[in-house]
Structure formats: C-alpha cells, structure tokens
Design a protein around this motif. Structure first.
Motif, PDB file in Angstrom:
ATOM      1  N   LEU A 181       0.856  -1.187   0.000  1.00 15.89           N
ATOM      2  CA  LEU A 181       0.000   0.000   0.000  1.00 15.89           C
ATOM      3  C   LEU A 181       0.887   1.229   0.000  1.00 15.89           C
ATOM      4  CD1 LEU A 181      -2.480  -1.019   2.857  1.00 15.89           C
ATOM      5  CD2 LEU A 181      -2.800  -1.340   0.403  1.00 15.89           C
ATOM      6  N   LYS A 182       0.407   2.317  -0.621  1.00 19.56           N
ATOM      7  CA  LYS A 182       1.170   3.562  -0.574  1.00 19.56           C
ATOM      8  C   LYS A 182       0.305   4.652   0.024  1.00 19.56           C
ATOM      9  CE  LYS A 182       0.463   5.204  -5.300  1.00 19.56           C
ATOM     10  NZ  LYS A 182       1.154   5.610  -6.521  1.00 19.56           N
ATOM     11  N   ASP A 183       0.961   5.518   0.775  1.00 19.53           N
ATOM     12  CA  ASP A 183       0.296   6.634   1.449  1.00 19.53           C
ATOM     13  C   ASP A 183       0.128   7.766   0.448  1.00 19.53           C
ATOM     14  OD1 ASP A 183      -0.638   8.641   3.080  1.00 19.53           O
ATOM     15  OD2 ASP A 183       0.966   8.471   4.552  1.00 19.53           O
ATOM     16  N   THR A 184      -1.109   8.111   0.137  1.00 23.01           N
ATOM     17  CA  THR A 184      -1.392   9.172  -0.829  1.00 23.01           C
ATOM     18  C   THR A 184      -1.950  10.423  -0.152  1.00 23.01           C
ATOM     19  OG1 THR A 184      -3.603   8.272  -1.259  1.00 23.01           O
ATOM     20  CG2 THR A 184      -1.815   7.537  -2.707  1.00 23.01           C
ATOM     21  N   SER A 185      -1.892  10.471   1.174  1.00 19.33           N
ATOM     22  CA  SER A 185      -2.428  11.621   1.900  1.00 19.33           C
ATOM     23  C   SER A 185      -1.478  12.807   1.813  1.00 19.33           C
ATOM     24  CB  SER A 185      -2.701  11.258   3.366  1.00 19.33           C
ATOM     25  OG  SER A 185      -1.518  10.815   3.992  1.00 19.33           O
ATOM     26  N   ASP A 186      -2.027  13.982   2.029  1.00 21.31           N
ATOM     27  CA  ASP A 186      -1.226  15.204   2.088  1.00 21.31           C
ATOM     28  C   ASP A 186      -0.647  15.357   3.491  1.00 21.31           C
ATOM     29  OD1 ASP A 186      -1.792  15.985  -0.570  1.00 21.31           O
ATOM     30  OD2 ASP A 186      -3.711  16.841   0.053  1.00 21.31           O
ATOM     31  N   ALA A 187       0.428  16.116   3.609  1.00 18.95           N
ATOM     32  CA  ALA A 187       1.110  16.302   4.891  1.00 18.95           C
ATOM     33  C   ALA A 187       0.185  16.861   5.964  1.00 18.95           C
ATOM     34  CB  ALA A 187       2.322  17.207   4.712  1.00 18.95           C
ATOM     35  N   GLU A 188      -0.765  17.689   5.569  1.00 21.10           N
ATOM     36  CA  GLU A 188      -1.659  18.303   6.551  1.00 21.10           C
ATOM     37  C   GLU A 188      -2.881  17.448   6.900  1.00 21.10           C
ATOM     38  OE1 GLU A 188      -2.800  19.651   2.485  1.00 21.10           O
ATOM     39  OE2 GLU A 188      -0.943  19.855   3.565  1.00 21.10           O
ATOM     40  N   ASP A 189      -3.048  16.313   6.223  1.00 21.46           N
ATOM     41  CA  ASP A 189      -4.172  15.424   6.521  1.00 21.46           C
ATOM     42  C   ASP A 189      -4.023  14.804   7.905  1.00 21.46           C
ATOM     43  OD1 ASP A 189      -5.299  15.916   4.064  1.00 21.46           O
ATOM     44  OD2 ASP A 189      -4.590  14.054   3.153  1.00 21.46           O
ATOM     45  N   ASP A 248      -5.543  11.937   8.917  1.00 21.80           N
ATOM     46  CA  ASP A 248      -5.415  10.489   8.765  1.00 21.80           C
ATOM     47  C   ASP A 248      -4.632  10.157   7.506  1.00 21.80           C
ATOM     48  OD1 ASP A 248      -7.017   9.843  11.025  1.00 21.80           O
ATOM     49  OD2 ASP A 248      -8.840  10.173   9.847  1.00 21.80           O
ATOM     50  N   CYS A 249      -4.000   9.002   7.525  1.00 19.62           N
ATOM     51  CA  CYS A 249      -3.307   8.520   6.332  1.00 19.62           C
ATOM     52  C   CYS A 249      -4.331   7.975   5.343  1.00 19.62           C
ATOM     53  CB  CYS A 249      -2.340   7.391   6.696  1.00 19.62           C
ATOM     54  SG  CYS A 249      -0.966   7.921   7.713  1.00 19.62           S
ATOM     55  N   VAL A 250      -4.043   8.143   4.083  1.00 18.17           N
ATOM     56  CA  VAL A 250      -4.882   7.595   3.025  1.00 18.17           C
ATOM     57  C   VAL A 250      -4.003   6.633   2.235  1.00 18.17           C
ATOM     58  CG1 VAL A 250      -6.256   8.086   0.974  1.00 18.17           C
ATOM     59  CG2 VAL A 250      -6.257   9.705   2.891  1.00 18.17           C
ATOM     60  N   PHE A 251      -4.315   5.346   2.320  1.00 14.28           N
ATOM     61  CA  PHE A 251      -3.524   4.334   1.637  1.00 14.28           C
ATOM     62  C   PHE A 251      -4.294   3.798   0.442  1.00 14.28           C
ATOM     63  CE2 PHE A 251      -1.533   4.122   5.834  1.00 14.28           C
ATOM     64  CZ  PHE A 251      -0.201   4.127   5.469  1.00 14.28           C
ATOM     65  N   GLU A 252      -3.550   3.523  -0.620  1.00 14.77           N
ATOM     66  CA  GLU A 252      -4.103   2.905  -1.818  1.00 14.77           C
ATOM     67  C   GLU A 252      -3.265   1.691  -2.166  1.00 14.77           C
ATOM     68  OE1 GLU A 252      -4.224   5.691  -5.043  1.00 14.77           O
ATOM     69  OE2 GLU A 252      -5.634   7.018  -4.005  1.00 14.77           O
ATOM     70  N   PHE A 253      -3.903   0.703  -2.773  1.00 18.63           N
ATOM     71  CA  PHE A 253      -3.180  -0.469  -3.241  1.00 18.63           C
ATOM     72  C   PHE A 253      -2.287  -0.063  -4.397  1.00 18.63           C
ATOM     73  CE2 PHE A 253      -6.933  -2.259  -1.247  1.00 18.63           C
ATOM     74  CZ  PHE A 253      -6.409  -3.321  -0.532  1.00 18.63           C
ATOM     75  N   VAL A 254      -1.050  -0.563  -4.401  1.00 19.90           N
ATOM     76  CA  VAL A 254      -0.151  -0.322  -5.520  1.00 19.90           C
ATOM     77  C   VAL A 254      -0.545  -1.309  -6.614  1.00 19.90           C
ATOM     78  CG1 VAL A 254       2.239  -0.398  -6.326  1.00 19.90           C
ATOM     79  CG2 VAL A 254       1.715   0.502  -4.049  1.00 19.90           C
TER      80      VAL A 254
END
Length: 86
Positions: free
Chosen positions: A46-54, A56-62
């Motif tokens: 999974l990769k973290d696609t969230s912005d620094a100011e978010d 919570d982390c937002v993960f997506e499947f690679v």
C-alpha cells in the motif's frame, strides 16, 4: 505487529491488515501488509497518498507492476529473514 483498518472504496467494508514493514521511496511512504498475523498469508503493498496536513493517512493499493516490483525488491532486502513469494 501493528494492525490497520481501511474502508473499501467499492462497498465501504472494513479491511484489516497487519503491517510487516514500512519504507519511503522518493518521498512516498509504502507499507507491506498481510491479511493474517500468523502463518502463511497474502501480502500486498500500500502507498500513502495523503497530504502532509491530513489528519489520517490515506492508503491505496499499488497496482502499477513496475512500481510494485521496485518497492517489493526493497521490502525483500529489508525482510531478508522472511520468505516472501510473489
């Protein structure tokens, strides 16, 4: 072992994963996760696609094969004592 919970985009179902390892490549955080804490299990990246100011982390499947293979090689080196099959 740390456990994370994600919500499926498809049906809103909760998915639970156990984090095996984490790494950062070109400023992007990747985690290697498995669906079971013990024994043989399926693993995915999974990769973290969230912005620094978010908050919570937002993960997506690679899903990109080139990206997945490159990151998988890094995880294989980090977890040299663990047998990981693709």
């Amino acid at each position: 072992m740390e456990k994370i919970t994600m919500l499926s985009d498809e049906n809103g179902e909760e998915l639970e994963f156990y984090v095996l390892e984490q790494t950062k490549v070109n400023g992007v955080t990747y985690i290697l996760v498995t669906d079971s804490e013990y024994g043989d299990a399926e693993c995915t990246i999974l990769k973290d696609t969230s912005d620094a100011e978010d908050k919570d982390c937002v993960f997506e499947f690679v899903e990109d094969d080139v990206e997945m293979n490159a990151v998988f090689k890094i995880f294989e080196e980090l977890l040299e004592d663990v047998d990981i099959e693709r």
